[in-house]
Design a protein around this motif. Structure first.
Motif, mmCIF file in Angstrom:
data_model
loop_
_atom_site.group_PDB
_atom_site.id
_atom_site.type_symbol
_atom_site.label_atom_id
_atom_site.label_comp_id
_atom_site.label_asym_id
_atom_site.label_seq_id
_atom_site.Cartn_x
_atom_site.Cartn_y
_atom_site.Cartn_z
ATOM 1 N N VAL A 134 -9.328 -13.083 -23.646
ATOM 2 C CA VAL A 134 -9.847 -12.166 -24.659
ATOM 3 C C VAL A 134 -11.269 -11.795 -24.289
ATOM 4 O O VAL A 134 -12.102 -12.678 -24.039
ATOM 5 C CB VAL A 134 -9.813 -12.796 -26.061
ATOM 6 C CG1 VAL A 134 -10.436 -11.864 -27.087
ATOM 7 C CG2 VAL A 134 -8.385 -13.142 -26.457
ATOM 8 N N ASP A 135 -11.544 -10.514 -24.231
ATOM 9 C CA ASP A 135 -12.890 -10.072 -23.857
ATOM 10 C C ASP A 135 -13.156 -8.717 -24.489
ATOM 11 O O ASP A 135 -12.228 -7.956 -24.780
ATOM 12 C CB ASP A 135 -13.005 -9.983 -22.328
ATOM 13 C CG ASP A 135 -14.448 -9.872 -21.860
ATOM 14 O OD1 ASP A 135 -15.351 -10.180 -22.661
ATOM 15 O OD2 ASP A 135 -14.670 -9.472 -20.706
ATOM 16 N N GLY A 136 -14.424 -8.429 -24.699
ATOM 17 C CA GLY A 136 -14.823 -7.156 -25.283
ATOM 18 C C GLY A 136 -15.628 -6.335 -24.296
ATOM 19 O O GLY A 136 -16.421 -6.867 -23.522
ATOM 20 N N LYS A 137 -15.421 -5.021 -24.328
ATOM 21 C CA LYS A 137 -16.131 -4.113 -23.446
ATOM 22 C C LYS A 137 -16.494 -2.837 -24.187
ATOM 23 O O LYS A 137 -15.777 -2.409 -25.096
ATOM 24 C CB LYS A 137 -15.277 -3.747 -22.223
ATOM 25 C CG LYS A 137 -14.912 -4.915 -21.312
ATOM 26 C CD LYS A 137 -16.141 -5.524 -20.648
ATOM 27 C CE LYS A 137 -15.746 -6.664 -19.727
ATOM 28 N NZ LYS A 137 -16.943 -7.328 -19.129
ATOM 29 N N ALA A 138 -17.597 -2.230 -23.786
ATOM 30 C CA ALA A 138 -17.984 -0.921 -24.322
ATOM 31 C C ALA A 138 -17.173 0.160 -23.615
ATOM 32 O O ALA A 138 -16.980 0.109 -22.393
ATOM 33 C CB ALA A 138 -19.469 -0.683 -24.127
ATOM 34 N N LEU A 139 -16.675 1.108 -24.381
ATOM 35 C CA LEU A 139 -15.832 2.175 -23.841
ATOM 36 C C LEU A 139 -16.701 3.197 -23.125
ATOM 37 O O LEU A 139 -17.593 3.807 -23.725
ATOM 38 C CB LEU A 139 -15.031 2.834 -24.958
ATOM 39 C CG LEU A 139 -13.951 3.822 -24.554
ATOM 40 C CD1 LEU A 139 -12.893 3.142 -23.704
ATOM 41 C CD2 LEU A 139 -13.308 4.431 -25.791
ATOM 42 N N HIS A 140 -16.454 3.379 -21.850
ATOM 43 C CA HIS A 140 -17.254 4.294 -21.036
ATOM 44 C C HIS A 140 -17.159 5.717 -21.574
ATOM 45 O O HIS A 140 -16.080 6.226 -21.862
ATOM 46 C CB HIS A 140 -16.782 4.254 -19.583
ATOM 47 C CG HIS A 140 -17.534 5.175 -18.674
ATOM 48 N ND1 HIS A 140 -18.847 4.955 -18.312
ATOM 49 C CD2 HIS A 140 -17.168 6.335 -18.072
ATOM 50 C CE1 HIS A 140 -19.252 5.925 -17.521
ATOM 51 N NE2 HIS A 140 -18.252 6.767 -17.342
ATOM 52 N N THR A 151 -16.938 -0.200 -28.979
ATOM 53 C CA THR A 151 -16.630 -1.480 -28.352
ATOM 54 C C THR A 151 -15.211 -1.890 -28.692
ATOM 55 O O THR A 151 -14.809 -1.849 -29.857
ATOM 56 C CB THR A 151 -17.606 -2.575 -28.818
ATOM 57 O OG1 THR A 151 -18.944 -2.166 -28.508
ATOM 58 C CG2 THR A 151 -17.314 -3.897 -28.124
ATOM 59 N N LEU A 152 -14.442 -2.289 -27.686
ATOM 60 C CA LEU A 152 -13.061 -2.712 -27.862
ATOM 61 C C LEU A 152 -12.929 -4.183 -27.483
ATOM 62 O O LEU A 152 -13.487 -4.627 -26.484
ATOM 63 C CB LEU A 152 -12.115 -1.875 -26.989
ATOM 64 C CG LEU A 152 -12.092 -0.371 -27.244
ATOM 65 C CD1 LEU A 152 -11.167 0.309 -26.232
ATOM 66 C CD2 LEU A 152 -11.645 -0.056 -28.657
ATOM 67 N N LEU A 153 -12.199 -4.923 -28.305
ATOM 68 C CA LEU A 153 -11.862 -6.312 -28.000
ATOM 69 C C LEU A 153 -10.400 -6.328 -27.583
ATOM 70 O O LEU A 153 -9.532 -5.876 -28.332
ATOM 71 C CB LEU A 153 -12.092 -7.206 -29.216
ATOM 72 C CG LEU A 153 -11.908 -8.706 -28.991
ATOM 73 C CD1 LEU A 153 -12.981 -9.231 -28.044
ATOM 74 C CD2 LEU A 153 -11.972 -9.458 -30.321
ATOM 75 N N ALA A 154 -10.120 -6.837 -26.396
ATOM 76 C CA ALA A 154 -8.769 -6.767 -25.846
ATOM 77 C C ALA A 154 -8.274 -8.140 -25.449
ATOM 78 O O ALA A 154 -9.054 -9.017 -25.065
ATOM 79 C CB ALA A 154 -8.725 -5.836 -24.637
#
Length: 255
Positions: A134-140, A151-154
């Motif tokens: 599980v990790d979160g990233k900012a949507l480019h 920001t999406l947590l996937a």
């Protein structure tokens, strides 16, 4: 491109049209944001067509609408677009119609539908525990002059398939989205790895299952570290590691 469709952009699709038609069976729980009057196209046909275009390589709203406009009549029939009973021709939506719909869709509901589809489509795991990260990233490209990044947590298995994702609320962080994200996945016999950010009281129970064991670092200014450092000659290290039974993981067992 809407954030939920980003999941499909990372999925391998040797047969985009076939996979998109299979996805339509998971769209029943996605609410239709349009009014009851004036619906010319079924919601499932519009979303399935958008999904097929993304699986075929489209990476923007302009590319999605162009792919649908150029699709042959037989493909449009397979996707679920209505056929004119007099002429036998298939009508496709205007690009603005599709763009308005994709912007208005419930992102969390579409995320759950696509996540369920990708989970069912993934290759079954072998014997033993399944691993999910599980990790979160900012949507480019999501930042504008007036808004910050989306920001999406996937949740992703270790073969690279995204099983579920959830948008993090504005002015919040990943912690409140952690448990709702995992509630959409069958976690029997699964090991979950996540950032140390999630070793918090709100995420410790993880929907009533076992609490995660944690490995964390404490600054030497805390009382525990001050006591531990008391007998250390020099005390040159700015960090110390507290003992823990395992890395940051959470395990759910069946039953």
């Amino acid at each position: 491109m809407p954030a939920p469709l980003e999941q499909l952009a990372r999925a391998s699709a040797p047969a985009p049209l076939t996979d998109a038609v299979r996805l339509s069976g998971f769209l029943d729980l996605v609410p239709d944001p349009r009014g009851c009057r004036g619906r010319r196209y079924p919601l499932s046909a519009l979303v399935t067509a958008a999904a097929a275009s993304v699986l075929a390589g489209a990476r923007s709203l302009a590319a999605i609408t162009e792919w649908i406009s150029d699709a042959p009549a037989w493909a449009c029939r397979v996707l679920g677009f209505p056929v004119d009973p007099l002429t036998g021709s298939v009508r496709v939506p205007h690009p603005h119609t599709l763009r308005r719909l994709l912007v208005q869709l419930d992102g969390d509901a579409l995320d759950r539908a696509i996540g369920s589809f990708l989970t069912a489509r993934a290759t079954p795991a072998g014997p033993g525990l399944r691993a999910i990260a599980v990790d979160g990233k900012a949507l480019h490209g999501s930042r504008t002059a007036t808004t910050s990044y989306v920001t999406l947590l996937a949740a992703m298995d270790h073969t690279g398939h995204v099983l579920a994702q959830r948008q993090v609320a504005d002015k919040s962080n990943e912690i409140p989205a952690f448990a709702p994200l995992l509630d959409t996945i069958d976690l029997a016999d699964t090991v979950i790895t996540a950032d140390a950010l999630h070793t918090q009281h709100p995420t410790a129970p993880i929907s009533g299952h076992e609490a995660p064991t944690t490995s964390r670092r404490s600054r030497p200014t805390t009382p525990a570290c001050s006591t531990a450092f008391a007998g250390c000659p020099g005390r040159t290290s700015p960090w110390t590691t507290t003992s823990a039974p395992a890395p940051t993981t959470a395990t759910r067992s069946a039953g």
